[in-house]
Design an enzyme around this catalytic site. Structure first.
Site, PDB file in Angstrom:
ATOM      1  N   CYS A  23       0.848  -1.196   0.000  1.00  0.00           N
ATOM      2  CA  CYS A  23       0.000   0.000   0.000  1.00  0.00           C
ATOM      3  C   CYS A  23       0.878   1.238   0.000  1.00  0.00           C
ATOM      4  O   CYS A  23       2.106   1.158   0.059  1.00  0.00           O
ATOM      5  CB  CYS A  23      -0.930   0.015   1.212  1.00  0.00           C
ATOM      6  SG  CYS A  23      -0.074   0.370   2.766  1.00  0.00           S
ATOM      7  N   CYS A  26       3.657   1.839   2.520  1.00  0.00           N
ATOM      8  CA  CYS A  26       4.963   1.187   2.332  1.00  0.00           C
ATOM      9  C   CYS A  26       5.957   2.117   1.630  1.00  0.00           C
ATOM     10  O   CYS A  26       7.167   1.973   1.783  1.00  0.00           O
ATOM     11  CB  CYS A  26       4.812  -0.087   1.509  1.00  0.00           C
ATOM     12  SG  CYS A  26       3.688  -1.305   2.207  1.00  0.00           S
ATOM     13  N   ASP A 436      11.927  30.083 -29.210  1.00  0.00           N
ATOM     14  CA  ASP A 436      13.117  30.464 -29.959  1.00  0.00           C
ATOM     15  C   ASP A 436      12.737  30.429 -31.442  1.00  0.00           C
ATOM     16  O   ASP A 436      11.783  29.747 -31.826  1.00  0.00           O
ATOM     17  CB  ASP A 436      14.232  29.447 -29.661  1.00  0.00           C
ATOM     18  CG  ASP A 436      15.487  29.727 -30.455  1.00  0.00           C
ATOM     19  OD1 ASP A 436      15.867  30.901 -30.564  1.00  0.00           O
ATOM     20  OD2 ASP A 436      16.073  28.762 -30.988  1.00  0.00           O
ATOM     21  N   ASP A 635      16.309  24.924 -28.615  1.00  0.00           N
ATOM     22  CA  ASP A 635      17.038  23.766 -29.133  1.00  0.00           C
ATOM     23  C   ASP A 635      17.790  22.999 -28.054  1.00  0.00           C
ATOM     24  O   ASP A 635      18.410  21.984 -28.325  1.00  0.00           O
ATOM     25  CB  ASP A 635      17.986  24.168 -30.259  1.00  0.00           C
ATOM     26  CG  ASP A 635      19.068  25.146 -29.798  1.00  0.00           C
ATOM     27  OD1 ASP A 635      19.224  25.319 -28.567  1.00  0.00           O
ATOM     28  OD2 ASP A 635      19.753  25.723 -30.653  1.00  0.00           O
ATOM     29  N   ASP A 639      20.120  27.537 -25.694  1.00  0.00           N
ATOM     30  CA  ASP A 639      18.998  28.052 -24.906  1.00  0.00           C
ATOM     31  C   ASP A 639      18.957  27.456 -23.506  1.00  0.00           C
ATOM     32  O   ASP A 639      17.965  27.619 -22.787  1.00  0.00           O
ATOM     33  CB  ASP A 639      17.673  27.745 -25.619  1.00  0.00           C
ATOM     34  CG  ASP A 639      17.519  28.525 -26.916  1.00  0.00           C
ATOM     35  OD1 ASP A 639      17.871  29.706 -26.932  1.00  0.00           O
ATOM     36  OD2 ASP A 639      17.058  27.936 -27.904  1.00  0.00           O
TER      37      ASP A 639
END
Length: 749
Positions: A23, A26, A436, A635, A639
């Site tokens: 569950c 855990c 860009d 890219d 950037d």
């Protein structure tokens, strides 16, 4: 002992398969155990696929030992898993759970039918005194066979001073069996209304829970189908050429620089560069692009893609864990294991949920025992057992990770790599997307778009002369002019006395004539009057093209214009973003005129031109200070600062050049349409998670009071513990099924 901070040391990622988690409670136990291992930087445990991702330089063996010490089992996952083996293990687990459910269910059904039809003797009768102890023993055997894993889990949790789902099931079914034995032993002195055994309830509860867990396992297995398909793309063998002979070898034995042959219909084994032959390759499973890609000399080929037509030889450039396919699988795994903000909150709630439920069960028992109707002990026992069984927080623990798993897999199938759970959550909240220009909105590859000639020349002559003189140039636009001449199959002339004039153009002698190629300033420097061409030059510039004049001796021969055209789907992508209510801003280092021209073609009204790469991050920060939630699309290389600053950074790349470390989301093909698709998927995923959480919280909020007997004073209704077991099991299955709907979501704009 070194005092060097861990963060400065080389970090790796270790993935473990965790066995025994039952569950959401855990999850925090396993995360705590792994986090305590020296060298661990961060831990993320995924309850949905029972795995853990550990970042740092911790010893994998120590990580495994820490999990075992916490009461669970673990195995370190190395390399690419075998999907067939995984499926076989899951089928084995499913069959085991179904057998346990069947055994408990058949015996439970028999007991219920026997009691209903009065086949069983009275406990106080001569026959009953030996029949019922036999039933108790048989029931104990069924509990051991069908529920041993729950009791072992509960014992381990108790040893660690913790409680989990196993604790609730063990308490509920164990108490049912024990209470029933007490009824048998003290039948003569108990009130008549308390003389009822709950053996059938204990086994039927286990039947329903095993059935629900089995169905959940099967459904959960289907949710990870995308990652399995990616893993299955990796071929097991490769055909290499050694000493002039071709031979098939295991994929692990392929070395860098090795020559490999690929025949039609075969999968490409590793990344490489084609040096002999020609073909078309299906890369759709990696990039989401349905059209085959043509491959010629010097083309890159990617592991996992399928060769369709010709045969070719290529040289291996990336092998093993360095291939694009391996990196994609790693990225998907990371995202599936990472947790969005909403999941971390749920984990905290789940960690304290089970102890609270045990407390509620105790309070329920006490209230019914002291204030309930006769037989108060019977009512107290039934209501407390029902609370324990119905309140298991499985659905709560599955609600978020199962949706994340499915969504990340669905995105990967469409060529979108989501690296972080937070990115999956935030993408749908974006109010502004910064784009860009070069390589994002445009193709990133300049092409010749215009060739004009004067009366004394023709277009082919102008292009051939320009290409001849540019053959010796290193100017970025030279390649586009040479490519245009090659496409027209034009013959290049021999060039003499070539010279580049910085910032203006080039000059040379061709066939004894002086040839100049460059901007208007170059023509002025050479004494040529180009004033009458100013209108054409301005017109082409306004269209986003870069015009250049060609002169032969003292005569202007023509104009060649080069531009970086926008991608065919950029306009549609921008329109899709605007339709989603997202503000679109283009940021570029190009000049204002070209920027305006490209923005107009792409349907963008806001631009910032002549921006240096390092200043893009400042623009994004400024937008964020204005209250905008900003996504940056670039890219992934120059950037990088802007991608890191943005709330969600999206890197546009290709299957062979994935800037994985620079962005939260990586788009494997150049299509800008993937940005609105990622935003739409994010919104759908967050909606799906909220549906799951609402269902899980609503289920527990409503079911616990009903199980405790809140309806009894008004309607005389008590919830049967067996119905509680079925409802608990089905709640988890409902969550998994709801999350699976994301697999079929249409992403195309």
């Amino acid at each position: 002992m070194s005092t060097k901070p861990v963060a400065e040391e080389a970090t790796t990622e270790t993935r473990l398969s965790i066995m025994g988690m039952s569950c959401a409670g855990c999850v925090s136990t396993v995360e705590g155990a792994l986090a305590s291992v020296p060298g661990t930087i961060s831990v993320s445990v995924n309850f949905a696929d029972h795995s853990a991702m550990v970042k740092g330089n911790a010893d994998p063996d120590l990580l495994k030992q820490a999990v075992i010490a916490a009461g669970y089992d673990a195995a370190v996952v190395e390399g690419l898993e075998n999907p067939e083996e995984q499926e076989a293990l899951e089928r084995q687990r499913y069959r085991s759970l179904m057998k346990k459910a069947a055994v408990a269910g058949v015996f439970g059904a028999f007991l219920m039918a026997a009691e209903h039809l009065n086949w069983l003797p009275d406990m106080g009768s001569e026959t009953g005194r030996w029949v019922w102890p036999e039933i108790a023993l048989i029931t104990l055997g069924i509990l051991a066979y069908s529920g041993l894993h729950f009791y072992q889990g509960a014992a381990k949790a108790l040893g660690l001073g913790q409680a989990n789902m196993d604790t609730l099931i063990a308490l509920g079914t164990g108490a049912a069996w024990l209470f029933s034995c007490i009824v048998i032993d003290f039948y003569g002195i108990l009130p008549s209304l308390a003389k009822h055994a709950y053996f059938e309830a204990a086994v039927v509860i286990l039947a329903f829970i095993n059935l629900g867990t089995g169905l959940e396992t099967m459904a959960r297995g289907r949710t990870s189908g995308a990652i399995r398909k990616l893993i299955g793309l990796q071929p097991r063998t490769a055909r290499v050429v050694r000493d002039g002979k071709e031979q098939d070898i295991p994929i692990e034995d392929v070395g860098l620089g090795e020559t490999l042959r690929v025949r039609p219909g075969e999968k490409i084994a590793v990344d490489g560069v084609l040096f002999e032959g020609h073909s078309t390759v299906d890369e759709s499973m990696l990039t989401g692009e349905p059209l085959p890609i043509e491959k010629t000399i010097n083309s890159e080929v990617v592991a996992g893609s399928i060769n369709l037509t010709g045969t070719f030889l290529f040289s291996a450039t990336r092998i093993g864990k360095d291939t694009a396919l391996a990196q994609i699988i790693k990225s998907v795994r990371q995202a599936q294991s990472s947790k969005p903000e909403i999941a971390r909150l749920v984990d905290k709630i789940s960690a304290v949920f089970v102890p609270i439920v045990v407390l509620i069960a105790i309070v329920t028992f006490a209230l019914w025992y002291y204030f309930g109707p006769v037989p108060s002990l019977g009512y107290a026992f039934v209501t407390a057992m029902t609370v324990l069984v119905i309140a298991c927080p499985c659905a709560l623990g599955l609600a978020t990770p199962i949706s994340v798993m499915v969504a990340v897999g669905r995105a990967a199938q469409s060529g979108i790599l989501i690296r972080q759970g937070d990115a999956l959550q935030k993408a749908g909240q974006l109010t502004c997307v910064v784009l860009d220009k070069t390589g994002t909105i445009t193709e990133g590859k300049p092409v010749v778009t215009t060739v004009r000639h004067t009366a004394k020349f023709d277009g082919n002559t102008v292009l051939a002369l320009a290409a001849s003189i540019e053959a010796g140039s290193e100017h970025p636009l030279a390649a586009s002019i040479l490519a245009a001449a090659k496409e027209q199959q034009l013959k290049l002339e021999k060039v003499q006395k070539f010279a580049a004039i910085a910032g203006h153009g080039v000059e040379a002698i061709i066939n004894g004539k002086s040839v100049y190629f460059g901007n208007r300033t170059l023509m002025g420097l050479k004494g040529l009057n180009a004033k009458k061409y100013d209108g054409q030059l301005s017109e082409l510039s306004a269209l986003g093209q870069t015009p250049m004049l060609l002169a032969v001796d003292n005569t202007i021969a023509g104009i060649i214009a080069v531009s970086d055209p926008i991608k065919k789907d950029s306009l549609h992508a921008v329109q899709q973003l605007q339709k989603l209510g997202v503000r679109v801003l283009m940021v570029t280092g190009d000049n204002e005129i070209t920027a305006q021209a490209i923005a107009k073609q792409a349907g963008i009204t806001e631009i910032k031109a002549q921006v240096l790469p390092q200043d893009k991050a400042s623009i994004i920060k400024e937008l964020q200070q204005q209250g905008q939630i900003v996504g940056m699309v670039g890219d992934g290389i120059n950037d990088a600062p802007a991608l890191a600053q943005a709330d969600v950074g999206m890197a546009i790349g290709t299957g062979t050049d994935v800037a994985i470390e620079s962005a939260d989301v990586v788009i494997l093909q150049g299509s800008l349409l993937k940005v609105p698709e990622a935003i739409a998927l994010s919104k759908a995923t967050v909606k799906n998670i909220k549906q799951n959480l609402f269902g899980a919280f609503f289920y527990n909020t409503i079911s616990i009071p009903v199980a405790a007997g809140a309806l009894f004073p008004f309607f005389g209704i008590l919830l049967n513990p067996m119905i509680a077991g079925a409802a608990m099991a089905m709640s988890s299955l409902t969550v998994v099924t709801n999350a699976s709907r994301l697999r079929w979501m249409k992403l195309k704009g």
